[in-house]
Every structure is written in structure tokens, then in C-alpha cells.
Design a protein around this motif. Structure first.
Motif, PDB file in Angstrom:
ATOM      1  N   PRO A 154      46.129  48.264 -44.661  1.00  0.00           N
ATOM      2  CA  PRO A 154      46.699  47.318 -45.621  1.00  0.00           C
ATOM      3  C   PRO A 154      46.497  45.877 -45.157  1.00  0.00           C
ATOM      4  O   PRO A 154      46.583  45.582 -43.968  1.00  0.00           O
ATOM      5  CB  PRO A 154      48.180  47.690 -45.656  1.00  0.00           C
ATOM      6  CG  PRO A 154      48.214  49.134 -45.239  1.00  0.00           C
ATOM      7  CD  PRO A 154      47.108  49.280 -44.236  1.00  0.00           C
ATOM      8  N   ARG A 155      46.165  45.018 -46.106  1.00  0.00           N
ATOM      9  CA  ARG A 155      45.973  43.587 -45.885  1.00  0.00           C
ATOM     10  C   ARG A 155      44.759  43.266 -45.025  1.00  0.00           C
ATOM     11  O   ARG A 155      44.626  42.137 -44.520  1.00  0.00           O
ATOM     12  CB  ARG A 155      47.243  42.937 -45.311  1.00  0.00           C
ATOM     13  CG  ARG A 155      48.468  43.092 -46.197  1.00  0.00           C
ATOM     14  CD  ARG A 155      49.676  42.353 -45.652  1.00  0.00           C
ATOM     15  NE  ARG A 155      49.478  40.912 -45.776  1.00  0.00           N
ATOM     16  CZ  ARG A 155      49.755  40.194 -46.877  1.00  0.00           C
ATOM     17  NH1 ARG A 155      50.221  40.808 -47.957  1.00  0.00           N
ATOM     18  NH2 ARG A 155      49.565  38.893 -46.909  1.00  0.00           N
ATOM     19  N   THR A 181      39.380  39.651 -50.963  1.00  0.00           N
ATOM     20  CA  THR A 181      40.386  38.624 -50.719  1.00  0.00           C
ATOM     21  C   THR A 181      39.790  37.225 -50.638  1.00  0.00           C
ATOM     22  O   THR A 181      40.488  36.241 -50.863  1.00  0.00           O
ATOM     23  CB  THR A 181      41.155  38.917 -49.423  1.00  0.00           C
ATOM     24  OG1 THR A 181      40.222  39.121 -48.361  1.00  0.00           O
ATOM     25  CG2 THR A 181      41.988  40.170 -49.571  1.00  0.00           C
ATOM     26  N   ASP A 195      45.914  40.940 -52.155  1.00  0.00           N
ATOM     27  CA  ASP A 195      45.645  41.953 -51.142  1.00  0.00           C
ATOM     28  C   ASP A 195      44.475  42.789 -51.647  1.00  0.00           C
ATOM     29  O   ASP A 195      44.167  42.805 -52.834  1.00  0.00           O
ATOM     30  CB  ASP A 195      46.840  42.863 -50.916  1.00  0.00           C
ATOM     31  CG  ASP A 195      47.955  42.157 -50.159  1.00  0.00           C
ATOM     32  OD1 ASP A 195      47.632  41.213 -49.407  1.00  0.00           O
ATOM     33  OD2 ASP A 195      49.114  42.537 -50.320  1.00  0.00           O
ATOM     34  N   HIS A 196      43.858  43.568 -50.734  1.00  0.00           N
ATOM     35  CA  HIS A 196      42.688  44.331 -51.198  1.00  0.00           C
ATOM     36  C   HIS A 196      43.085  45.449 -52.160  1.00  0.00           C
ATOM     37  O   HIS A 196      42.282  45.876 -52.971  1.00  0.00           O
ATOM     38  CB  HIS A 196      41.893  44.863 -50.007  1.00  0.00           C
ATOM     39  CG  HIS A 196      42.457  46.069 -49.347  1.00  0.00           C
ATOM     40  ND1 HIS A 196      43.568  46.031 -48.541  1.00  0.00           N
ATOM     41  CD2 HIS A 196      42.062  47.363 -49.371  1.00  0.00           C
ATOM     42  CE1 HIS A 196      43.819  47.231 -48.090  1.00  0.00           C
ATOM     43  NE2 HIS A 196      42.935  48.061 -48.563  1.00  0.00           N
ATOM     44  N   VAL A 201      49.266  37.857 -54.290  1.00  0.00           N
ATOM     45  CA  VAL A 201      50.165  37.459 -53.213  1.00  0.00           C
ATOM     46  C   VAL A 201      50.789  36.114 -53.585  1.00  0.00           C
ATOM     47  O   VAL A 201      50.058  35.167 -53.909  1.00  0.00           O
ATOM     48  CB  VAL A 201      49.398  37.324 -51.877  1.00  0.00           C
ATOM     49  CG1 VAL A 201      50.319  36.829 -50.785  1.00  0.00           C
ATOM     50  CG2 VAL A 201      48.793  38.671 -51.502  1.00  0.00           C
TER      51      VAL A 201
END
Length: 203
Positions: A154-155, A181, A195-196, A201
Motif C-alpha cells: 500500500p502507498r 501516483t 494512492d495506487h 489523498v
């Protein structure tokens, strides 16, 4: 016209624009893109970096790969397994260790190196045909990168390198599409605010 037809029309038109970039301009734009890429603060903590080895009229990545290695980064590249319709990652040992792969893309010989899990990668540089400012990406339609990136941490930062002629106002998206991103072009760095896999965000 349905979404699939729109995507295919966009694919053809953007590819034609990219192919029309003169080699001398492509080299200069590639230099500018590389310079902008190395200014990204996201790279400061990166130890493992993914690149695909460029082909045809894509933004050239050979110099970026060499620079990453010179900076002491571990570089991994994709190997295409067409029978399984997926990508695996492996360490890049040097240009002498690659062979022509499916779709004319250079890659290490299958099985020559142990696979590397995408969860080990700190930043992923992805190819693509077209991108929009929201971070949507249009590839060749087979979904290889979408399946790979769905398994990333994540991220994880996902960066696209693109010429300005590959930027479009909007790409018709599908449910499983993975967004980037950041997009680095010869003129600018676009932070998509996403975020992917997640929602925008707050900024």
C-alpha cells in the motif's frame, strides 16, 4: 461508442503521436525527463527500484537504469510470462544479460535469476501509452501491470515516464485499473493526489 472502443481509438492516436516524435527530440525529451525524475524527493529512501527496459518510441530508460545502479540502488525489471498472462520481477545484472522477449521487449532470460516479489520494491516506474492528470494509465490492454501492481505494498509510489504528447484529458477507466501516483514529462511533474489503489489523498 463504448468504453472499449474509446480506449482502442485513444491507444492508436496516442501511439501515432509518440511514434511521430523525431529521434533527436525523443533523446532531448528523455534527458529532460531523466533530470526531472532524479529531483523527486520520493527517491531519497528508495533502495529497490523497478524499471521496464524501453522499446520503440517509449521514453528511453537505459540511462536511468545505469544511473540508478551507479547510485547503489537495486534495480529490478519485468519478465513477461505470456502463458500465465503475468509479469515476474528479477534483478537487472546489465545489458549483456538481456534477450528479446515477448512483444519485442528486452528482458532477462526466463529462469536466469530468482524472482523478486513486488512487495520488495520501493518505487515502481511503469510504461504506458497514454495518461491523464488523474493518474489513469492506458497500456496495451492485456492487464499485465494492473495485476502486478495490485500486489504492491500500500502507498507504493508508482511513477510514469511520458512525453507530453502522451497526456490526454481523460482515459475511460475499468474497475481493475491501477492508477499512477506521479507522471514525469519533459515539461512537468504531475502529482495525481491518489494512492495506487485508493481514493484521492487529501491535499
Amino acid at each position: 461508442m463504448g468504453a472499449a472502443e474509446q480506449r482502442e481509438l485513444l491507444r492508436r492516436s496516442v501511439l501515432a503521436r509518440r511514434d511521430a516524435v523525431l529521434p533527436v527530440d525523443r533523446a532531448e525529451y528523455g534527458r529532460l525527463i531523466a533530470n526531472r525524475f532524479w529531483t523527486l524527493p520520493d527517491l531519497q529512501a528508495v533502495r529497490v527500484l523497478h524499471f521496464s527496459l524501453s522499446t520503440g518510441s517509449e521514453v528511453p530508460t537505459d540511462g536511468l537504469v545505469a544511473e540508478a545502479k551507479a547510485r547503489g540502488m537495486r534495480v529490478v525489471v519485468p519478465v513477461t510470462l505470456t502463458g500465465e498472462r503475468r509479469l515476474i520481477l528479477t534483478d537487472f545484472e546489465g545489458p549483456e544479460a538481456v534477450v528479446p522477449g515477448p512483444f519485442g521487449i528486452r528482458q532477462p532470460r526466463v529462469g536466469s535469476r530468482p524472482p523478486v516479489e513486488v512487495t520488495e520494491v520501493d518505487l515502481v516506474v511503469v510504461p504506458g501509452l497514454a495518461f491523464d492528470p488523474q493518474g489513469n494509465r492506458l497500456g496495451w490492454g492485456a492487464g499485465y501491470y494492473d495485476r502486478l501492481l495490485a500486489e504492491a505494498r500500500p502507498r507504493t509510489a508508482i511513477v510514469a515516464l511520458a512525453f507530453e504528447c502522451q497526456m490526454v484529458p481523460a482515459i475511460p477507466i475499468r474497475e481493475h485499473d491501477v492508477r499512477v501516483t506521479m507522471i514525469v514529462t519533459e515539461r512537468r511533474i504531475i502529482r495525481t493526489g491518489r494512492d495506487h489503489l485508493g481514493p484521492p489523498v487529501p491535499g
